[in-house]
Design an enzyme around this catalytic site. Structure first.
Site, PDB file in Angstrom:
ATOM      1  N   LYS A 270      -8.845 -84.310  69.560  1.00  0.00           N
ATOM      2  CA  LYS A 270      -9.311 -85.656  69.236  1.00  0.00           C
ATOM      3  C   LYS A 270      -8.757 -86.707  70.199  1.00  0.00           C
ATOM      4  CE  LYS A 270      -7.253 -87.607  65.751  1.00  0.00           C
ATOM      5  NZ  LYS A 270      -6.522 -88.769  66.332  1.00  0.00           N
ATOM      6  N   THR A 271      -7.453 -86.701  70.412  1.00  0.00           N
ATOM      7  CA  THR A 271      -6.846 -87.718  71.277  1.00  0.00           C
ATOM      8  C   THR A 271      -7.404 -87.630  72.690  1.00  0.00           C
ATOM      9  OG1 THR A 271      -4.820 -87.629  69.952  1.00  0.00           O
ATOM     10  CG2 THR A 271      -4.670 -88.638  72.134  1.00  0.00           C
TER      11      THR A 271
ATOM     12  N   ASP B 189      -9.763 -94.982  65.627  1.00  0.00           N
ATOM     13  CA  ASP B 189      -9.159 -93.661  65.418  1.00  0.00           C
ATOM     14  C   ASP B 189      -8.823 -93.481  63.939  1.00  0.00           C
ATOM     15  OD1 ASP B 189      -8.028 -91.202  65.933  1.00  0.00           O
ATOM     16  OD2 ASP B 189      -6.136 -92.006  66.689  1.00  0.00           O
ATOM     17  N   GLU B 190      -8.810 -92.222  63.475  1.00  0.00           N
ATOM     18  CA  GLU B 190      -8.442 -91.893  62.088  1.00  0.00           C
ATOM     19  C   GLU B 190      -9.260 -92.711  61.089  1.00  0.00           C
ATOM     20  OE1 GLU B 190      -6.730 -89.377  61.639  1.00  0.00           O
ATOM     21  OE2 GLU B 190      -5.106 -89.163  63.097  1.00  0.00           O
TER      22      GLU B 190
ATOM     23  N   GLN C 185      -9.296 -84.373  56.353  1.00  0.00           N
ATOM     24  CA  GLN C 185      -7.884 -84.738  56.483  1.00  0.00           C
ATOM     25  C   GLN C 185      -7.600 -86.114  55.887  1.00  0.00           C
ATOM     26  OE1 GLN C 185      -5.805 -83.402  60.215  1.00  0.00           O
ATOM     27  NE2 GLN C 185      -7.894 -83.071  60.948  1.00  0.00           N
TER      28      GLN C 185
ATOM     29  N   ARG D 136      -1.511 -77.253  60.421  1.00  0.00           N
ATOM     30  CA  ARG D 136      -0.434 -77.641  61.344  1.00  0.00           C
ATOM     31  C   ARG D 136       0.091 -76.420  62.085  1.00  0.00           C
ATOM     32  NH1 ARG D 136      -2.220 -81.779  62.123  1.00  0.00           N
ATOM     33  NH2 ARG D 136      -3.866 -80.930  60.822  1.00  0.00           N
TER      34      ARG D 136
END
Length: 620
Positions: free
Chosen positions: A33-34, A214-215, A245, A585
């Site tokens: 994503k980043t 973002d997010e 998420q 994770r």
């Protein structure tokens, strides 16, 4: 342009090269994503979009800084004028330019949560309301939640024995008179201005032609309203997130914002990033099988770049001590094989579970850090209980006396304590030993004198009731002092009481007070083994992190899913997303465990495995 697009997979390339019009990017866990966000901004700039026309909104300063640094490395130099920061930072920046329209000075101050609570407390006192302990914190929370969710405070469930309306009205009046905004204002006030003041709306919609968020799954309604006020007729808005998420509903986040994006922008292009670069196939299969049970989600199926079979291990234990001991020994075994402790994460749903795992990590000499929080024995309520025990063990312990003498509040403030200490020093005695003669000499006036008398009486009663067992002493502190009632009045009081009950249960069977206190002092010491450490944290804190090995403890009904979520399907789905976040994770292996008997909430109870474990079993 090749350096921007090279090494991107087809879905990433689609997201990066889309220029004009609304874009929704569903970015699955570990899907880069980043990287996509950074490359997309670089692509816009290479396409000729002035950096000053790009607004990037993030949820953390760290994310904004990383974006800027990676952009500079990619493009070779900085781009002055590009705005990248948190929603709250942007709101404050906008208000610096526009708050004068509302009668605020440009030099307004921003109140943090402590400032907010203090002002609420003053308003309650000035209104001469009779309230219980912690009412100021409850009202402050109510104000913040009402602003974040843009609801009338009357619609929010809240435990108060008075109408908070007059307090809230006076709070807002005083706040403006003082030239201050609170954190909630940094979102709601710019949102209102963008929607009600055409000149403000036109200015910022012209200034920022390209928006990137973002997010997005973590946005609340206040952030949503502010963002919609920034979208200009060109609708060059790109949002990135993953509904699977979304785990912050309890603090106002609305997963519906990302799921309704196509309703807000029917012409939006949707790109789903499904290539996972982090976890093995076995981990992803288990996570996908789990999250597929959620009904309110966008369909997606992550693909593993790493081959691998059954990398999820489900462990059952007879009790929580064995669970923690096995976890610590397994971690020690991994470290003996050369695995860095920094590559290991230990997660749990509630903070009270940290006590037993921390003690086992210390026992085996494993370096660890409680991520994003305090160690169990450093929490306020735990230190308060132990302060009483320290005084009983050593009446000369002035630090412990200073903590316990006004906990709970007895009207003995710093000034009164200083007077007692001055008197004791003149007598050459410890403060506790000199208190009775100080009271007889009239050193303190009421209410301090009465509070000191109550403290001495309660301390004597605690000693009488707690003879023999350390756990009995702790329970006596809770019962005799009124600390339990005071904590129950606080917003997070039940969680703090849960931690105290866990402390009491852990001390069962221990009679040597001095040895107990010495043991706990060693645990709370800061002289941990230097170097890298195992990360210990709640599942909520694990979001955005990754480890080679992940241990998730306490997968039992009532813990995960939490008992507070059992009656609401939306809450159950958020609990399921929380476990999904924890599992994803892991890069190499995830260990999920539960115990048939757990000492929690001050008693041993028989546990039932989480229903989520049965859902994961379907993948195996």
């Amino acid at each position: 342009m090749d350096d921007i697009l090279k090494d991107l997979n087809p879905e990433q390339r689609q997201a990066v090269t889309h220029v004009d019009g609304p874009l929704l990017i569903f970015a699955g866990a570990g899907s880069g994503k980043t990287r996509v966000i950074v490359h997309r901004v670089a692509h816009l700039i290479r396409q000729g979009v002035p950096a000053a026309q790009i607004l990037c909104l993030t949820f953390t300063n760290k994310a904004a800084l990383e974006l800027k640094e990676r952009l500079e490395r990619m493009l070779g130099h900085g781009y002055p004028g590009m705005w990248a920061g948190t929603f709250h930072a942007f709101g404050a920046w906008l208000l610096r330019h526009e708050a004068h329209r509302l009668g605020y000075p440009r030099s307004f101050v921003i109140y943090d949560s402590d400032d907010q609570r203090s002002l609420v407390n003053k308003c309650i006192r000035d209104l001469k309301l009779k309230t219980s302990k912690g009412a100021d914190a409850t009202v402050a929370w109510l104000i913040a939640m009402a602003k974040d969710t843009r609801q009338d405070y009357k619609r929010i469930a809240c435990k108060l024995d008075f109408d908070p309306g007059p307090v809230i009205a006076l709070y807002e009046e005083r706040k403006k008179a003082y030239g201050a905004f609170d954190f909630g204002d940094l979102l709601t006030v710019p949102g209102e201005m963008l929607h009600t003041m055409p000149e403000v709306k036109d200015r910022y919609q012209s200034l920022f032609r390209y928006l990137l968020v973002d997010e997005y799954q973590d946005t609340n309604m206040a952030q949503y309203v502010m963002l919609m006020g920034l979208v200009n007729p060109e609708q060059n808005i790109c949002v990135v997130g993953d509904d699977d998420q979304s785990i912050y509903g309890w603090r106002g986040a609305d997963v519906g914002n990302i799921l309704r994006f196509k309703d807000d922008f029917p012409s939006a292009r949707v790109v789903t990033l499904e290539q996972n670069y982090r976890s093995t196939e076995g981990i992803l299969t288990a996570a996908a099988t789990l999250i597929a049970n959620n009904r309110y989600r966008a369909p997606k199926k992550l693909r593993a770049l790493k081959p691998g079979g059954e990398d999820i291990a489900i462990k059952e234990f007879s009790d929580d001590e064995r669970e923690a001991a096995w976890t610590a020994h397994t971690i020690r075994g991994l470290m003996d094989q050369g695995v860095s402790p920094a590559a290991i994460g230990v997660f749990y749903r509630v903070n009270a579970l940290s006590r037993v795992i921390e003690e086992n990590l210390v026992h085996l000499g494993i370096p660890y850090a409680v991520f994003g929080g305090m160690r169990f024995y450093e929490r306020r309520e735990i230190k308060d209980i132990l302060a009483y025990l320290r005084i009983i063990a050593n009446p000369r312990d002035e630090e412990a006396l200073g903590r316990a003498i006004n906990t709970p509040s007895r009207g003995i403030g710093p000034k009164s304590l200083a007077q007692l200490q001055t008197y004791a020093r003149a007598k050459g005695s410890p403060t506790l030993e000199a208190m009775e003669s100080a009271l007889a000499a009239g050193v303190l006036k009421n209410p301090g004198a009465k509070g000191a008398q109550d403290f001495l009486r309660q301390l004597s009663e605690i000693k009488e009731r707690g003879q023999g067992q350390v756990s009995d002493l702790m329970q006596a502190v809770l019962d005799v002092t009124g600390l339990e009632a005071e904590l129950k009045a606080e917003i997070d009081g039940e969680d703090r009481l849960t931690n105290i009950r866990e402390l009491i249960a852990s001390a069962e069977g221990t009679s040597d007070l001095m040895h107990y206190l010495e043991e706990k002092a060693l645990i709370t010491g800061t002289d941990m083994v230097p170097g890298e450490k195992v990360s210990v944290m709640t599942l909520h804190m694990s979001k955005g992190l990754e480890f080679d090995y992940v241990f998730i403890l306490g997968l039992e009904e009532g813990l995960l899913p939490h008992s507070r979520s059992m009656e609401n399907m939306d809450d159950i789905e958020e609990e399921r997303r929380l476990l999904y976040v924890g599992i994803t994770r892991a890069r190499q292996q995830a260990f999920l465990s539960w115990a048939r008997v757990r000492a929690l909430y001050g008693r041993e109870s028989y546990q039932v495995p989480s229903g989520f474990l049965w859902e994961i079993q379907d993948a195996r």
